[in-house]
Design an enzyme around this catalytic site. Structure first.
Site, PDB file in Angstrom:
ATOM      1  NE  ARG A 103      -2.283  -1.687   3.352  1.00 21.69           N
ATOM      2  CZ  ARG A 103      -2.049  -2.957   3.694  1.00 21.69           C
ATOM      3  NH1 ARG A 103      -2.499  -3.922   2.929  1.00 21.69           N
ATOM      4  NH2 ARG A 103      -1.390  -3.266   4.778  1.00 21.69           N
ATOM      5  CD  GLU A 163       1.760  -9.773  17.348  1.00 22.93           C
ATOM      6  OE1 GLU A 163       1.262  -9.312  16.307  1.00 22.93           O
ATOM      7  OE2 GLU A 163       1.118 -10.037  18.375  1.00 22.93           O
TER       8      GLU A 163
HETATM    9  P1  AMP Z   1       4.590  -2.398  11.662  1.00 23.56           P
HETATM   10  O1  AMP Z   1       5.891  -2.893  11.113  1.00 23.56           O
HETATM   11  O2  AMP Z   1       4.116  -3.152  12.862  1.00 23.56           O
HETATM   12  O3  AMP Z   1       4.588  -0.900  11.889  1.00 23.56           O
HETATM   13  O4  AMP Z   1       3.486  -2.720  10.584  1.00 23.56           O
HETATM   14  C1  AMP Z   1       3.333  -1.897   9.510  1.00 23.56           C
HETATM   15  C2  AMP Z   1       2.959  -2.641   8.254  1.00 23.56           C
HETATM   16  O5  AMP Z   1       1.955  -3.648   8.481  1.00 23.56           O
HETATM   17  C3  AMP Z   1       2.367  -1.658   7.277  1.00 23.56           C
HETATM   18  O6  AMP Z   1       2.881  -1.944   5.982  1.00 23.56           O
HETATM   19  C4  AMP Z   1       0.883  -1.862   7.378  1.00 23.56           C
HETATM   20  O7  AMP Z   1       0.303  -1.806   6.116  1.00 23.56           O
HETATM   21  C5  AMP Z   1       0.682  -3.227   7.992  1.00 23.56           C
HETATM   22  N1  AMP Z   1      -0.230  -3.224   9.156  1.00 23.56           N
HETATM   23  C6  AMP Z   1       0.105  -3.488  10.446  1.00 23.56           C
HETATM   24  N2  AMP Z   1      -0.955  -3.420  11.252  1.00 23.56           N
HETATM   25  C7  AMP Z   1      -2.006  -3.095  10.465  1.00 23.56           C
HETATM   26  C8  AMP Z   1      -3.419  -2.846  10.709  1.00 23.56           C
HETATM   27  N3  AMP Z   1      -3.952  -2.935  11.930  1.00 23.56           N
HETATM   28  N4  AMP Z   1      -4.186  -2.517   9.661  1.00 23.56           N
HETATM   29  C9  AMP Z   1      -3.664  -2.414   8.420  1.00 23.56           C
HETATM   30  N5  AMP Z   1      -2.372  -2.642   8.127  1.00 23.56           N
HETATM   31  C10 AMP Z   1      -1.541  -2.973   9.130  1.00 23.56           C
END
Ligand code: AMP
Length: 175
Positions: free
Chosen positions: A63, A100
């Site tokens: 995205r 995670e």
């Molecule tokens: P992070 O590395 O945990 O910051 O996760 C970010 C990536 O995971 C991004 O590319 C987001 O598109 C996706 N992502 C993580 N959590 C969500 C969520 N609750 N809703 C949509 N996309 C998420």
């Protein structure tokens, strides 16, 4: 002029338990489908960059490609894709990072960034910050300078901003 983002925010669809139990997924596809809402998001990002001097917009798969490419075009800059492992055709540099559960790897073409390039990094959503941190490190290790990290959505309770150190972090909508 402050860009109005209430309508775009109201179009974000929450999908419970996707991709796994306990996650509330923020689905931005209804925003992308709405011409005015999509445009307001790109305009909101562009407005935050009106004073910034930079060479490229880098977007994180998938995205981050949609938002980053539209922003790059709007700003008259080139676009650099940061992809999941194994998707880029030419020689790459890569970065492993922790999810995670388990690990992931992102990659960028090794010649995507020349030394001293000034880069805006874009993704749709900041959750724990692991993905953006790895992408920012990849750009820095390639000799680029991350001017700002830009998100459409920030999930503040996950404190991802803290992972991003001294980088300038901008998000248009907070939860
Ligand atoms: P992070 O590395 O945990 O910051 O996760 C970010 C990536 O995971 C991004 O590319 C987001 O598109 C996706 N992502 C993580 N959590 C969500 C969520 N609750 N809703 C949509 N996309 C998420």
């Amino acid at each position: 002029m402050e860009v109005r983002l209430d309508r775009a925010k109201s179009l974000i669809r929450e999908v419970k338990d996707y991709p796994k139990t306990g996650i509330v997924f923020k689905d931005i596809t209804p925003v992308l489908k709405d011409a005015d809402a999509f445009s307001s998001v790109i305009e909101g990002m562009a407005e935050n960059l009106s004073e910034a001097e930079f060479d490229y917009v880098a977007g994180i798969e998938a995205r981050g490609f949609i938002l980053g490419a539209a922003l790059a075009d709007r700003m008259g800059k080139g676009f650099i894709p940061i992809r999941k492992k194994g998707k880029l055709p030419y020689s790459t540099i890569s970065k492993d990072y922790a999810l995670e559960y388990g690990n992931a790897t992102i990659e960028m073409h090794k010649d995507a960034i020349s030394k001293g390039s000034r880069v805006i990094l874009v993704d749709d959503l900041l959750a724990t910050g692991g993905t953006a941190k790895a992408a920012a490190e990849l750009i820095s290790e390639a000799g680029g300078e991350v001017i700002c990290i830009m998100f459409m959505v920030e999930l503040e309770s996950l404190r991802g901003r803290g992972q991003l150190g001294s980088n300038r972090v901008i998000s248009l909508m907070k939860y």
